[in-house]
Motif scaffolding. Structure first.
Motif, PDB file in Angstrom:
ATOM      1  N   ASN A 199       0.856  -1.206   0.000  1.00 37.26           N
ATOM      2  CA  ASN A 199       0.000   0.000   0.000  1.00 37.26           C
ATOM      3  C   ASN A 199       0.879   1.238   0.000  1.00 37.26           C
ATOM      4  O   ASN A 199       2.092   1.135   0.233  1.00 37.26           O
ATOM      5  CB  ASN A 199      -0.899   0.013   1.241  1.00 37.26           C
ATOM      6  N   SER A 201       0.863   5.269   1.591  1.00 38.39           N
ATOM      7  CA  SER A 201       0.257   6.411   2.295  1.00 38.39           C
ATOM      8  C   SER A 201       1.411   7.290   2.765  1.00 38.39           C
ATOM      9  O   SER A 201       2.576   6.954   2.549  1.00 38.39           O
ATOM     10  CB  SER A 201      -0.595   5.926   3.465  1.00 38.39           C
ATOM     11  N   ASN A 240      -1.779  -4.767  -4.729  1.00 36.87           N
ATOM     12  CA  ASN A 240      -3.026  -4.619  -3.977  1.00 36.87           C
ATOM     13  C   ASN A 240      -4.012  -3.796  -4.815  1.00 36.87           C
ATOM     14  O   ASN A 240      -3.847  -2.586  -4.972  1.00 36.87           O
ATOM     15  CB  ASN A 240      -2.677  -3.889  -2.672  1.00 36.87           C
ATOM     16  N   ASP A 243      -5.700  -0.565  -3.489  1.00 37.20           N
ATOM     17  CA  ASP A 243      -4.938   0.682  -3.337  1.00 37.20           C
ATOM     18  C   ASP A 243      -4.809   1.336  -4.715  1.00 37.20           C
ATOM     19  O   ASP A 243      -4.239   0.746  -5.647  1.00 37.20           O
ATOM     20  CB  ASP A 243      -3.541   0.385  -2.766  1.00 37.20           C
ATOM     21  N   TYR A 304      -5.098  -8.037   4.541  1.00 33.96           N
ATOM     22  CA  TYR A 304      -4.349  -7.593   3.344  1.00 33.96           C
ATOM     23  C   TYR A 304      -2.961  -8.222   3.318  1.00 33.96           C
ATOM     24  O   TYR A 304      -2.486  -8.670   2.270  1.00 33.96           O
ATOM     25  CB  TYR A 304      -4.242  -6.066   3.312  1.00 33.96           C
ATOM     26  N   ASP A 357      -1.373   6.380   8.643  1.00 35.28           N
ATOM     27  CA  ASP A 357      -2.261   5.331   8.165  1.00 35.28           C
ATOM     28  C   ASP A 357      -2.199   4.088   9.044  1.00 35.28           C
ATOM     29  O   ASP A 357      -3.227   3.514   9.407  1.00 35.28           O
ATOM     30  CB  ASP A 357      -1.882   4.970   6.720  1.00 35.28           C
TER      31      ASP A 357
END
Ligand code: UAG
Ligand code: ATP
Length: 492
Positions: A199, A201, A240, A243, A304, A357
Motif C-alpha cells: 500500500n 500512504s 493490492n 490501493d 491484506y 495510516d
C-alpha cells in the motif's frame, strides 16, 4: 580476481594508471574496513564524501580506487560517472550474480513489508524450503539471525549476503525493499522473481520531495522487474488492487501482474472477512480454488498482508493447503500488535505503527473489539518527515479515549519541539503530553482499568531509544511489563 575482469561489469570507465596486473581480493565502501588487496569504492554520502577517505584506504592496503573525481592516491584510480551504481554492478559480478541462483521476493509499500515477509517465511518453511529474510528487524539465513543497520542494506552488503545464502543452499529470500533503497540504487542489479506491493500512504516526505516522487521510487521495483530475461524463471508483479496507486505500478512493469484485494474484483480475493478480538477469518479465493482461513492475526490490515503473502506464494507454486496451514498457525511478528500479558485485567499492545495510516488502522482495529476505553501512547521520530506529526496526533485523538503524546526516537531534535509539532492545532482535549516515554507508558498503565486497552505505538520491536545522537536501552514491552507488575502488585 583480476581488476580488469571485474571492471568488465562497468563497460564504461577511465583508468589513471596501468591496471593489467592488479588483482582484487575484496570490495569495500568503508575505508575503515579496507584490507590488503581490496578495491575501495568512494561514495558521496549524505554525511561525508567517501572520496575524502581514499588516502586512508590506500594506507590500509587498497589495491585500487573507484571514484567519480580525482583523488590524491598513488594506487590506480578508476573514474566512473556514478560510484553508487558502480558498486552495485561490481558487487553483483564479484559475488557471481547470486540473485540469479536464488528465488527473491521483494516486498515494498508504506506499511506491512515486515509483516508480509514473515508471513512468506512461514509459508515457505511450511513447504520445507530453506529460506532467507532481509528487513527492518534483522537478516535471517534459515534460523540464524544477524543485525542490519538498514531495512534494505547497501548493495555491497546485499550481494555479499546473497552469496552466503547461495553457499548455504537457501532456496528463497524474502526481502523488504524500502523506497530509499530503490531511490539510492541499493537493489540495482538484484534479480527479483516476484515484486509485491502492499500500500502507499504518507511517510518519508523528509526524503522524497512529494508523494509522486515517493510512488515513483516504489515503482522502480516493478519497472526493473525481469530486466534480466530468463524464460525458465518467470517473474510476477503482485499488487493490492484496493490501493489506487497500484494502477501506476501495473503500468510500470512489463511482467505478468497478479492482483489481490478485498473490495475490488481482484485475481486473489478475501471474501466474507470477519474480524474480532481473537483474530480474523475469510474465504481465500484464487483463480480456480478456494479455502477458508482462520487466523490469529487481527485487523483488516492483517487480512491484506495475508492476501499479499498468499498471492506471492501462489505465484511461486506453493499449494493452497500449505498456505492455509502456515497462515493459520502464524501468531505474528515481534513488535507488531504484540500483546504484553501478565494476567492484568486490561489489554496492553505494543505495535510498530509509526505512520498516520498504520496508527489509524491499528486503532480502528482495537476500537472494533474493545469493551471500554482505549489509551494510546505515541510519539514521532526526530529528523524524519515532519509533516506527518500532526496527522499522527489527529489519528490518535480520533480513536482513543486518551492519547498520551511522548518521545519516540528524537534523534538530534528537541523532544519538546517534536511534541509541539504534533499537538499544534489539535482539536479536542482527550490528550496529554508526557515527554519521557517511560513516564508516559507508566501513566497509561496506571490509568487503565478492567477491559480497557493500552496501545503503545511507534517502536514495536526496537530495544533502544535514540536521544541526542546516543543509543539508550529502551524496550516498550519491558517498560510496559514493569509498569504492569508495579500497578498490579500494588492493587493485589
Ligand atoms: C540517508 C541514508 O540513506 N543514509 C545511508 C547512507 O549513509 P550516508 O549517506 O550518511 O553515509 P556517509 O556516512 O555520508 O558515508 C559516505 C561514504 O563514506 C564512507 N566512509 C565514511 C566514513 C569513513 O571514515 N570512511 C568511509 O569510507 C562510508 O562507508 C560511505 O560509503 O549510507 C549508509 C551505509 O549504506 C546507510 O546506513 C545510511 O542509512 C541511514 C542509517 C538511514 O537512516 N537511512 C534511512 C533514511 C533509510 O535508508 N531507511 C530505509 C527504511 C525506511 C523505512 O521503510 O522505514 C532503509 O532501507 O533502511
Ligand atoms: N497492510 C498494512 N496496512 C496498514 N498498516 C499496516 C499494515 N500492516 C501492518 N500495518 C501497521 O504498520 C506497522 C508496521 O508494520 P510492518 O513492520 O509490517 O510495516 P513495514 O512496511 O515493514 O514498516 P517499516 O518499513 O517502517 O519497517 C504495524 O505495526 C501495523 O501497525
Amino acid at each position: 580476481m583480476k581488476l580488469t575482469e571485474i571492471l568488465d561489469a562497468l563497460h564504461f570507465y577511465r583508468e589513471t594508471k596501468e591496471i593489467e596486473n592488479v588483482t582484487i581480493k575484496g570490495l569495500e565502501i568503508d575505508s575503515r574496513n579496507v584490507e590488503q588487496g581490496d578495491l575501495f569504492i568512494c561514495i558521496e554520502g549524505f554525511t561525508v564524501d567517501g572520496h575524502l577517505y581514499a588516502r586512508q584506504a590506500e594506507e590500509q592496503g587498497a589495491a585500487a580506487v573507484i571514484a567519480e573525481k580525482p583523488v590524491d592516491v598513488s594506487i590506480p584510480v578508476i573514474l566512473v560517472n556514478d560510484t553508487t551504481k558502480a558498486v552495485a554492478l561490481l558487487a553483483n559480478k564479484f559475488y557471481d550474480y547470486p540473485t540469479e541462483k536464488l528465488n527473491v521476493i521483494g516486498v515494498t509499500g508504506t506499511n506491512g513489508k515486515t509483516s508480509v515477509t514473515y508471513l512468506l517465511e512461514a509459508i515457505f518453511k511450511e513447504q520445507r524450503k530453506k529460506t532467507g529474510l532481509i528487513g527492518t528487524i534483522q537478516m535471517k539465513m534459515e534460523d540464524d539471525c544477524f543485525d542490519v543497520k538498514n531495512t534494505t542494506p547497501d548493495s555491497l552488503f546485499l550481494q555479499r549476503s546473497f552469496q552466503q545464502m547461495v553457499n548455504r543452499k537457501i532456496d528463497t529470500v524474502f526481502m523488504e525493499v524500502s523506497s530509499h533503497a530503490l531511490d539510492l540504487g541499493r537493489v540495482y542489479g538484484c534479480d527479483f522473481d516476484i515484486a509485491v506491493f502492499t500500500n502507499l500512504s504518507q511517510d518519508h516526505l523528509d526524503y522524497h520531495a512529494s508523494m509522486g516522487d515517493y510512488l515513483h521510487a516504489k515503482s522502480l521495483l516493478f519497472s526493473q522487474l525481469g530486466n534480466r530475461y530468463d524464460e525458465k524463471k518467470p517473474k510476477f508483479a503482485v499488487v493490492n488492487k484496493d490501493d489506487p496507486h497500484s494502477k501506476m505500478l501495473i503500468k510500470s512493469t512489463s511482467q505478468p501482474v497478479i492482483t489481490y484485494g478485498i473490495e475490488q474484483q481482484a485475481d486473489i480475493r478475501a471474501i466474507d472477512v470477519k474480524l474480532d478480538a481473537n483474530g480474523s477469518s475469510f474465504l481465500l479465493k484464487t483463480f480456480n480454488e478456494e479455502v477458508h482461513i482462520t487466523s490469529k492475526l487481527m485487523g483488516n490490515f492483517s487480512v491484506y498482508n495475508m492476501l499479499a503473502a498468499a498471492s506471492a506464494a501462489i505465484c511461486a507454486g506453493i499449494p493452497l493447503h500449505t498456505i492455509k496451514r502456515a497462515l493459520e498457525s502464524t501468531t505474528g511478528v515481534s513488535g507488531r500488535f504484540e500483546p504484553v500479558n501478565l494476567g492484568q485485567p486490561f489489554g496492553v499492545i505494543v505495535d510498530y505503527a509509526h505512520t498516520p495510516d498504520s496508527l489509524e488502522n491499528v486503532l480502528e482495529t482495537i476500537r472494533s473489539f474493545v469493551k471500554r476505553k482505549v489509551y494510546v501512547v505515541v510519539g514521532c521520530g526526530g529528523d524524519r518527515d515532519k509533516s506527518k506529526r500532526p496527522l499522527m496526533a489527529d489519528a490518535a485523538v480520533k480513536y482513543a479515549d486518551l492519547a498520551i503524546f511522548t518521545s519516540d526516537n528524537p534523534r538530534t531534535e528537541e523532544p519538546q519541539a517534536i511534541l509541539n509539532d504534533m499537538v499544534a492545532g489539535l482539536q479536542g482535549n482527550n490528550f496529554q503530553v508526557i515527554e519521557n516515554r517511560k513516564q508516559a507508558i507508566d501513566e497509561a498503565i496506571r490509568l487503565a482499568e478492567e477491559d480497557d486497552i493500552v496501545l503503545i505505538a511507534g517502536k514495536g520491536h526496537e530495544t533502544y531509544q535514540l536521544i541526542n545522537g546516543e543509543v539508550h536501552d529502551f524496550d516498550d514491552r519491558i517498560v510496559a511489563a514493569n509498569a504492569i507488575k508495579f500497578n498490579w502488585n500494588k492493587e493485589n
